[in-house]
Write a protein that holds these residues in place. Structure first.
Motif, PDB file in Angstrom:
ATOM      1  N   GLU A 161       2.179 -32.431 -55.564  1.00 31.38           N
ATOM      2  CA  GLU A 161       2.300 -31.015 -55.880  1.00 31.38           C
ATOM      3  C   GLU A 161       0.939 -30.465 -56.311  1.00 31.38           C
ATOM      4  N   PRO A 162       0.716 -29.163 -56.077  1.00 26.25           N
ATOM      5  CA  PRO A 162      -0.589 -28.567 -56.394  1.00 26.25           C
ATOM      6  C   PRO A 162      -0.866 -28.569 -57.897  1.00 26.25           C
ATOM      7  N   LEU A 163      -2.139 -28.496 -58.224  1.00 31.70           N
ATOM      8  CA  LEU A 163      -2.570 -28.371 -59.613  1.00 31.70           C
ATOM      9  C   LEU A 163      -2.885 -26.915 -59.927  1.00 31.70           C
ATOM     10  N   MET A 164      -2.724 -26.575 -61.183  1.00 34.92           N
ATOM     11  CA  MET A 164      -3.044 -25.232 -61.682  1.00 34.92           C
ATOM     12  C   MET A 164      -4.048 -25.381 -62.814  1.00 34.92           C
ATOM     13  N   VAL A 165      -4.946 -24.422 -62.947  1.00 41.96           N
ATOM     14  CA  VAL A 165      -5.834 -24.393 -64.103  1.00 41.96           C
ATOM     15  C   VAL A 165      -5.139 -23.584 -65.195  1.00 41.96           C
ATOM     16  N   VAL A 166      -5.226 -24.072 -66.424  1.00 38.72           N
ATOM     17  CA  VAL A 166      -4.622 -23.392 -67.573  1.00 38.72           C
ATOM     18  C   VAL A 166      -5.730 -22.661 -68.325  1.00 38.72           C
ATOM     19  N   LEU A 167      -5.548 -21.356 -68.521  1.00 43.99           N
ATOM     20  CA  LEU A 167      -6.560 -20.509 -69.154  1.00 43.99           C
ATOM     21  C   LEU A 167      -5.944 -19.745 -70.323  1.00 43.99           C
ATOM     22  N   PRO A 168      -6.749 -19.398 -71.334  1.00 46.73           N
ATOM     23  CA  PRO A 168      -6.236 -18.490 -72.365  1.00 46.73           C
ATOM     24  C   PRO A 168      -5.884 -17.138 -71.729  1.00 46.73           C
ATOM     25  N   ALA A 169      -4.903 -16.458 -72.282  1.00 43.59           N
ATOM     26  CA  ALA A 169      -4.440 -15.199 -71.686  1.00 43.59           C
ATOM     27  C   ALA A 169      -5.562 -14.178 -71.543  1.00 43.59           C
ATOM     28  N   GLY A 170      -6.537 -14.186 -72.454  1.00 47.66           N
ATOM     29  CA  GLY A 170      -7.615 -13.209 -72.397  1.00 47.66           C
ATOM     30  C   GLY A 170      -8.822 -13.653 -71.596  1.00 47.66           C
ATOM     31  N   HIS A 171      -8.715 -14.758 -70.894  1.00 47.28           N
ATOM     32  CA  HIS A 171      -9.838 -15.291 -70.119  1.00 47.28           C
ATOM     33  C   HIS A 171     -10.191 -14.353 -68.966  1.00 47.28           C
ATOM     34  N   ARG A 172     -11.446 -14.328 -68.573  1.00 45.43           N
ATOM     35  CA  ARG A 172     -11.934 -13.442 -67.504  1.00 45.43           C
ATOM     36  C   ARG A 172     -11.250 -13.721 -66.174  1.00 45.43           C
ATOM     37  N   VAL A 236       6.403 -24.430 -64.959  1.00 47.73           N
ATOM     38  CA  VAL A 236       7.719 -23.796 -64.956  1.00 47.73           C
ATOM     39  C   VAL A 236       8.388 -23.935 -66.318  1.00 47.73           C
ATOM     40  N   PHE A 237       8.128 -25.053 -66.985  1.00 47.15           N
ATOM     41  CA  PHE A 237       8.819 -25.344 -68.236  1.00 47.15           C
ATOM     42  C   PHE A 237       7.995 -24.951 -69.462  1.00 47.15           C
ATOM     43  N   HIS A 238       6.819 -24.408 -69.243  1.00 42.23           N
ATOM     44  CA  HIS A 238       5.952 -24.059 -70.370  1.00 42.23           C
ATOM     45  C   HIS A 238       5.352 -22.675 -70.164  1.00 42.23           C
ATOM     46  N   SER A 239       6.217 -21.695 -69.954  1.00 45.26           N
ATOM     47  CA  SER A 239       5.766 -20.312 -69.807  1.00 45.26           C
ATOM     48  C   SER A 239       5.606 -19.693 -71.187  1.00 45.26           C
ATOM     49  N   ARG A 240       4.436 -19.095 -71.454  1.00 46.03           N
ATOM     50  CA  ARG A 240       4.181 -18.469 -72.743  1.00 46.03           C
ATOM     51  C   ARG A 240       3.155 -17.353 -72.556  1.00 46.03           C
ATOM     52  N   PRO A 241       3.197 -16.322 -73.415  1.00 47.85           N
ATOM     53  CA  PRO A 241       2.367 -15.132 -73.193  1.00 47.85           C
ATOM     54  C   PRO A 241       0.889 -15.327 -73.496  1.00 47.85           C
ATOM     55  N   ASP A 242       0.537 -16.389 -74.223  1.00 51.92           N
ATOM     56  CA  ASP A 242      -0.863 -16.547 -74.626  1.00 51.92           C
ATOM     57  C   ASP A 242      -1.673 -17.440 -73.697  1.00 51.92           C
ATOM     58  N   ILE A 243      -1.091 -17.848 -72.566  1.00 56.57           N
ATOM     59  CA  ILE A 243      -1.832 -18.639 -71.586  1.00 56.57           C
ATOM     60  C   ILE A 243      -1.549 -18.103 -70.190  1.00 56.57           C
ATOM     61  N   SER A 244      -2.418 -18.473 -69.249  1.00 55.79           N
ATOM     62  CA  SER A 244      -2.272 -18.051 -67.857  1.00 55.79           C
ATOM     63  C   SER A 244      -2.496 -19.252 -66.947  1.00 55.79           C
ATOM     64  N   TYR A 245      -1.626 -19.399 -65.953  1.00 52.88           N
ATOM     65  CA  TYR A 245      -1.772 -20.465 -64.960  1.00 52.88           C
ATOM     66  C   TYR A 245      -2.276 -19.847 -63.659  1.00 52.88           C
ATOM     67  N   VAL A 246      -3.343 -20.428 -63.099  1.00 54.72           N
ATOM     68  CA  VAL A 246      -3.914 -19.898 -61.868  1.00 54.72           C
ATOM     69  C   VAL A 246      -4.093 -21.051 -60.874  1.00 54.72           C
ATOM     70  N   PRO A 247      -3.664 -20.889 -59.633  1.00 52.72           N
ATOM     71  CA  PRO A 247      -3.855 -21.944 -58.624  1.00 52.72           C
ATOM     72  C   PRO A 247      -5.337 -22.252 -58.406  1.00 52.72           C
ATOM     73  N   ILE A 248      -5.614 -23.530 -58.132  1.00 56.29           N
ATOM     74  CA  ILE A 248      -6.976 -23.949 -57.809  1.00 56.29           C
ATOM     75  C   ILE A 248      -6.876 -24.876 -56.592  1.00 56.29           C
ATOM     76  N   PRO A 249      -6.782 -24.280 -55.395  1.00 59.67           N
ATOM     77  CA  PRO A 249      -6.414 -25.007 -54.172  1.00 59.67           C
ATOM     78  C   PRO A 249      -7.331 -26.160 -53.799  1.00 59.67           C
ATOM     79  N   GLU A 250      -8.605 -26.109 -54.181  1.00 57.10           N
ATOM     80  CA  GLU A 250      -9.518 -27.148 -53.702  1.00 57.10           C
ATOM     81  C   GLU A 250      -9.319 -28.491 -54.386  1.00 57.10           C
ATOM     82  N   LEU A 251      -8.579 -28.545 -55.506  1.00 56.84           N
ATOM     83  CA  LEU A 251      -8.335 -29.822 -56.171  1.00 56.84           C
ATOM     84  C   LEU A 251      -7.272 -30.620 -55.425  1.00 56.84           C
ATOM     85  N   ALA A 252      -7.431 -31.945 -55.418  1.00 60.43           N
ATOM     86  CA  ALA A 252      -6.421 -32.812 -54.819  1.00 60.43           C
ATOM     87  C   ALA A 252      -5.094 -32.635 -55.545  1.00 60.43           C
TER      88      ALA A 252
END
Length: 299
Positions: A161-172, A236-252
């Motif tokens: 399954e793909p990986l996602m980068v986890v960022l703070p909600a206010g990240h650029r 899916v199991f860790h949705s919260r308003p203070d973080i953001s998940y963004v796809p990063i397709p180039e990672l294995a």
């Protein structure tokens, strides 16, 4: 010469701490008694295991080799004790280990249809205890994520399954459709103590933080202490308003596998393995789209 498992446990305690006094306290025995047991083990093996001098205690080459071999041996002995105890009770029970985000319900349903008399229990595992829990018998079979130390295990790939980068909600970069590794240059990384488990070899600055599970990771990321990477199903199991998940397709992709101890000879474990293979596609789909299918994640 039969290797005395009690002496071996004493050796591991000293080898882990490199201090006879602290090891004796942990084992609840007197230090002189511990020293005698270690000397007796050295005599049994015909090798010096520790170098003792005014600077402290260090392992010899023989000691380092024994420490490498001792873990699987002790885990196997412990697993034998657990299985004999279960057999003596006459119960039919299977314990399935799993990592966060991987539903076990599809395989459980397929397995229980064939074995309605078997109690299936579950136990969550973290990245650093996957192999240990399988080897020492705390779980009979398990859904694991790579990398894992495969010594003494049978490991079979199920799905990726793909990986996602986890960022703070206010990240650029929060809220972007996707990012590249180049976009993350200079970002501190919140990760496990073992760098070999990172999904990338790109040199991210180390945040100095060490985390064990997804929950700890998200707390540090939300506090702005760094970024991290997680498998898509974990989001899916860790949705919260203070973080953001963004796809990063180039990672294995993250590889999910099914594993059990290589020495395991159990028709029940083999049947659950068959069920896991047969339902792998359903499991992958549930992990991303149906949180209710993995209600066991909270255990």
């Amino acid at each position: 010469m039969d290797l005395d498992l009690r002496k071996l446990r004493y050796f591991v305690a000293v080898a882990d701490r490199l201090h006879f006094g602290r090891a004796a306290d942990e084992l609840h025995i007197a230090q002189p008694a511990l020293s005698r047991q270690i000397r007796a083990l050295e005599q049994d093996l015909g090798a010096s295991l520790f170098t003792r001098n005014r600077h402290g205690v260090t392992l010899t080459d023989a000691g380092r080799q024994l420490l490498t071999d001792a873990g699987p041996l002790l885990a196997s002995a412990h697993a034998v004790q657990r299985r004999v105890t279960v057999a003596a009770r006459g119960s039919r029970r299977l314990v399935v280990g799993f990592r966060t985000g991987i539903p076990v319900i599809p395989a459980m349903q397929a397995f229980e249809a064939r074995h309605p008399d078997v109690v299936v229990d579950v136990q969550r595992m973290e990245w650093d205890d996957q192999a240990a829990m399988l080897l020492d018998g705390r779980v009979d079979v398990g859904y694991v994520r790579l990398p894992i130390d495969e010594a003494g295990l049978r490991v079979t790939p199920l799905f990726a399954e793909p990986l996602m980068v986890v960022l703070p909600a206010g990240h650029r970069l929060a809220g972007k459709d996707e990012v590249t590794e180049a976009d993350l240059t200079g970002e501190p990384l919140v990760w496990h103590a073992d760098p070999s488990t990172r999904p990338t070899r790109r040199p991210y600055p180390d945040s100095g933080l060490r985390v064990r599970g997804v929950e700890e990771t998200l707390e540090h990321v939300a506090a702005g202490r760094g970024i991290s990477f997680v498998a898509r199903s974990e989001t899916v199991f860790h949705s919260r308003p203070d973080i953001s998940y963004v796809p990063i397709p180039e990672l294995a992709h993250d590889q999910v596998c099914f594993a059990m101890a290589a020495s395991r000879t159990s028709p029940l474990a083999d049947d659950f393995f068959t069920a896991a293979l047969a339902t792998a596609e359903i499991t992958a789909e549930c992990g991303v789209n149906d949180p209710s299918a993995a209600f066991l994640d909270g255990r």
